[in-house]
Design a protein around this motif. Sequence first.
Motif, PDB file in Angstrom:
ATOM      1  N   LYS A 176       0.807  -1.217   0.000  1.00 50.58           N
ATOM      2  CA  LYS A 176       0.000   0.000   0.000  1.00 50.58           C
ATOM      3  C   LYS A 176       0.842   1.269   0.000  1.00 50.58           C
ATOM      4  N   VAL A 177       2.128   1.154   0.295  1.00 53.39           N
ATOM      5  CA  VAL A 177       3.011   2.324   0.352  1.00 53.39           C
ATOM      6  C   VAL A 177       4.310   1.990  -0.365  1.00 53.39           C
ATOM      7  N   ILE A 178       4.657   2.815  -1.366  1.00 56.58           N
ATOM      8  CA  ILE A 178       5.923   2.691  -2.083  1.00 56.58           C
ATOM      9  C   ILE A 178       6.693   3.992  -1.883  1.00 56.58           C
ATOM     10  N   GLY A 179       7.926   3.892  -1.424  1.00 55.63           N
ATOM     11  CA  GLY A 179       8.740   5.076  -1.198  1.00 55.63           C
ATOM     12  C   GLY A 179       9.938   5.133  -2.120  1.00 55.63           C
ATOM     13  N   THR A 180      10.405   6.344  -2.406  1.00 55.99           N
ATOM     14  CA  THR A 180      11.576   6.539  -3.249  1.00 55.99           C
ATOM     15  C   THR A 180      12.422   7.688  -2.726  1.00 55.99           C
ATOM     16  N   ASP A 181      13.726   7.610  -2.981  1.00 56.05           N
ATOM     17  CA  ASP A 181      14.608   8.714  -2.611  1.00 56.05           C
ATOM     18  C   ASP A 181      14.615   9.799  -3.681  1.00 56.05           C
ATOM     19  N   ALA A 182      13.872   9.604  -4.746  1.00 62.52           N
ATOM     20  CA  ALA A 182      13.838  10.561  -5.855  1.00 62.52           C
ATOM     21  C   ALA A 182      12.714  11.586  -5.674  1.00 62.52           C
ATOM     22  N   PHE A 183      12.704  12.552  -6.574  1.00 66.26           N
ATOM     23  CA  PHE A 183      11.681  13.591  -6.574  1.00 66.26           C
ATOM     24  C   PHE A 183      10.309  13.013  -6.897  1.00 66.26           C
ATOM     25  N   SER A 184      10.292  11.921  -7.668  1.00 63.46           N
ATOM     26  CA  SER A 184       9.028  11.318  -8.094  1.00 63.46           C
ATOM     27  C   SER A 184       9.206   9.823  -8.247  1.00 63.46           C
ATOM     28  N   LEU A 185       8.119   9.076  -8.073  1.00 64.43           N
ATOM     29  CA  LEU A 185       8.163   7.642  -8.335  1.00 64.43           C
ATOM     30  C   LEU A 185       8.129   7.366  -9.834  1.00 64.43           C
ATOM     31  N   ASP A 186       7.711   8.346 -10.617  1.00 63.82           N
ATOM     32  CA  ASP A 186       7.792   8.250 -12.072  1.00 63.82           C
ATOM     33  C   ASP A 186       9.164   8.720 -12.543  1.00 63.82           C
ATOM     34  N   ALA A 187       9.388   8.664 -13.842  1.00 69.09           N
ATOM     35  CA  ALA A 187      10.614   9.194 -14.423  1.00 69.09           C
ATOM     36  C   ALA A 187      10.638  10.715 -14.272  1.00 69.09           C
ATOM     37  N   PRO A 188      11.806  11.340 -14.444  1.00 61.27           N
ATOM     38  CA  PRO A 188      11.842  12.806 -14.424  1.00 61.27           C
ATOM     39  C   PRO A 188      10.878  13.393 -15.448  1.00 61.27           C
ATOM     40  N   PHE A 189      10.301  14.539 -15.109  1.00 63.74           N
ATOM     41  CA  PHE A 189       9.278  15.138 -15.971  1.00 63.74           C
ATOM     42  C   PHE A 189       9.792  15.352 -17.393  1.00 63.74           C
ATOM     43  N   GLY A 190      11.017  15.845 -17.518  1.00 63.48           N
ATOM     44  CA  GLY A 190      11.578  16.093 -18.852  1.00 63.48           C
ATOM     45  C   GLY A 190      11.702  14.818 -19.656  1.00 63.48           C
ATOM     46  N   HIS A 191      12.111  13.742 -19.003  1.00 67.04           N
ATOM     47  CA  HIS A 191      12.227  12.451 -19.682  1.00 67.04           C
ATOM     48  C   HIS A 191      10.856  11.975 -20.156  1.00 67.04           C
ATOM     49  N   ILE A 192       9.843  12.132 -19.305  1.00 67.35           N
ATOM     50  CA  ILE A 192       8.479  11.729 -19.674  1.00 67.35           C
ATOM     51  C   ILE A 192       8.003  12.495 -20.914  1.00 67.35           C
ATOM     52  N   LEU A 193       8.156  13.799 -20.877  1.00 67.65           N
ATOM     53  CA  LEU A 193       7.634  14.634 -21.964  1.00 67.65           C
ATOM     54  C   LEU A 193       8.402  14.423 -23.259  1.00 67.65           C
ATOM     55  N   ASN A 194       9.714  14.233 -23.168  1.00 65.54           N
ATOM     56  CA  ASN A 194      10.505  13.969 -24.378  1.00 65.54           C
ATOM     57  C   ASN A 194      10.149  12.623 -24.986  1.00 65.54           C
ATOM     58  N   THR A 195       9.944  11.623 -24.127  1.00 63.11           N
ATOM     59  CA  THR A 195       9.566  10.298 -24.625  1.00 63.11           C
ATOM     60  C   THR A 195       8.199  10.347 -25.294  1.00 63.11           C
ATOM     61  N   TYR A 196       7.271  11.069 -24.676  1.00 62.53           N
ATOM     62  CA  TYR A 196       5.931  11.172 -25.267  1.00 62.53           C
ATOM     63  C   TYR A 196       5.971  11.925 -26.594  1.00 62.53           C
ATOM     64  N   ALA A 197       6.785  12.972 -26.668  1.00 64.14           N
ATOM     65  CA  ALA A 197       6.889  13.739 -27.920  1.00 64.14           C
ATOM     66  C   ALA A 197       7.398  12.857 -29.061  1.00 64.14           C
ATOM     67  N   GLN A 198       8.266  11.905 -28.720  1.00 60.84           N
ATOM     68  CA  GLN A 198       8.844  11.032 -29.739  1.00 60.84           C
ATOM     69  C   GLN A 198       7.913   9.880 -30.109  1.00 60.84           C
ATOM     70  N   THR A 199       7.169   9.360 -29.132  1.00 64.60           N
ATOM     71  CA  THR A 199       6.400   8.139 -29.351  1.00 64.60           C
ATOM     72  C   THR A 199       4.889   8.349 -29.443  1.00 64.60           C
ATOM     73  N   LYS A 200       4.392   9.451 -28.863  1.00 61.95           N
ATOM     74  CA  LYS A 200       2.950   9.691 -28.727  1.00 61.95           C
ATOM     75  C   LYS A 200       2.246   8.562 -27.983  1.00 61.95           C
ATOM     76  N   ASP A 201       3.002   7.839 -27.161  1.00 64.33           N
ATOM     77  CA  ASP A 201       2.465   6.740 -26.366  1.00 64.33           C
ATOM     78  C   ASP A 201       2.041   7.291 -25.007  1.00 64.33           C
ATOM     79  N   LYS A 202       0.740   7.372 -24.762  1.00 70.12           N
ATOM     80  CA  LYS A 202       0.241   7.965 -23.531  1.00 70.12           C
ATOM     81  C   LYS A 202       0.564   7.144 -22.288  1.00 70.12           C
ATOM     82  N   SER A 203       0.958   5.896 -22.475  1.00 68.47           N
ATOM     83  CA  SER A 203       1.277   5.062 -21.313  1.00 68.47           C
ATOM     84  C   SER A 203       2.544   5.520 -20.602  1.00 68.47           C
TER      85      SER A 203
END
Length: 260
Positions: A176-203
């Motif tokens: 029920k609880v997942i912790g991380t030492d990072a800013f986010s449990l997802d990838a960095p925001f810039g990495h997410i947006l760049n990947t989406y711009a290249q792939t258009k994959d909403k996942s």
Amino acid sequence: MRYIDLSTPIDASQWEPEPVTHEIVTPAEGAAHMAKEMRENFGLEFDPADLPDGELLSIDNLTLNSHTGTHIDAPSHYGTRADYAADGRPRTIDEMPLDWFFRPAFVLDLTGAGVGTVDAEFVEKELERIGYQPQPYDIALINSGAWRNAGTMAYFTDFVGLDASATNLLLDYGIKVIGTDAFSLDAPFGHILNTYAQTKDKSVLWPAHFAGRQREYCQIERLTNLDMLPQPYGFKVAAFPVKITGAGAGWSRAVAIVEE
């Protein structure tokens, strides 16, 4: 027992995407402030000069958001929809059960994964490496190595998170609880947006967070000192969130408790 502080400080001197202000009212200024408050609100008079050294108490005034420093994301942070709830409403941080936040824990080493995300296969191999089978309500910790960049802009751009398959794998164990030492449990925001711009994959758009729309769980973000844990499991974590009514997150003083 040994206590290991897993919390990053709230420090107005460090760079943050959302600036923090910290005004310290000195004990002498606090005395003058209290005299004014007592006079205006209660009609009581006292002279600060009558106090020892002319001082009363210091006061700290801070301006920050609930995602500064070590904090816990509530289900309501992930969106307004909760597919798992009968009423469709995700719970806020003040509504979460306290027993979620004092539990046995284990830590996964993602320090060699690079910037981006890891998948379920990566997590399964790491669990096999440490020889641990997660139990329901365990607290899962992600050591991404991001703590090395704390206090710098790189802390917000260079880290590894979980993709949807990795997040759901941990939730499948009943976590029920997942912790991380990072800013986010997802990838960095810039990495997410760049990947989406290249792939258009909403996942690729914040899959770890959006998994919380289908399955109720909390994230602890911006932990530290995960490398100081003496073993990958066999310890407990206490990380109770501050009770902010209606909030999507609350600060936490997260601590690992190791029996010796």
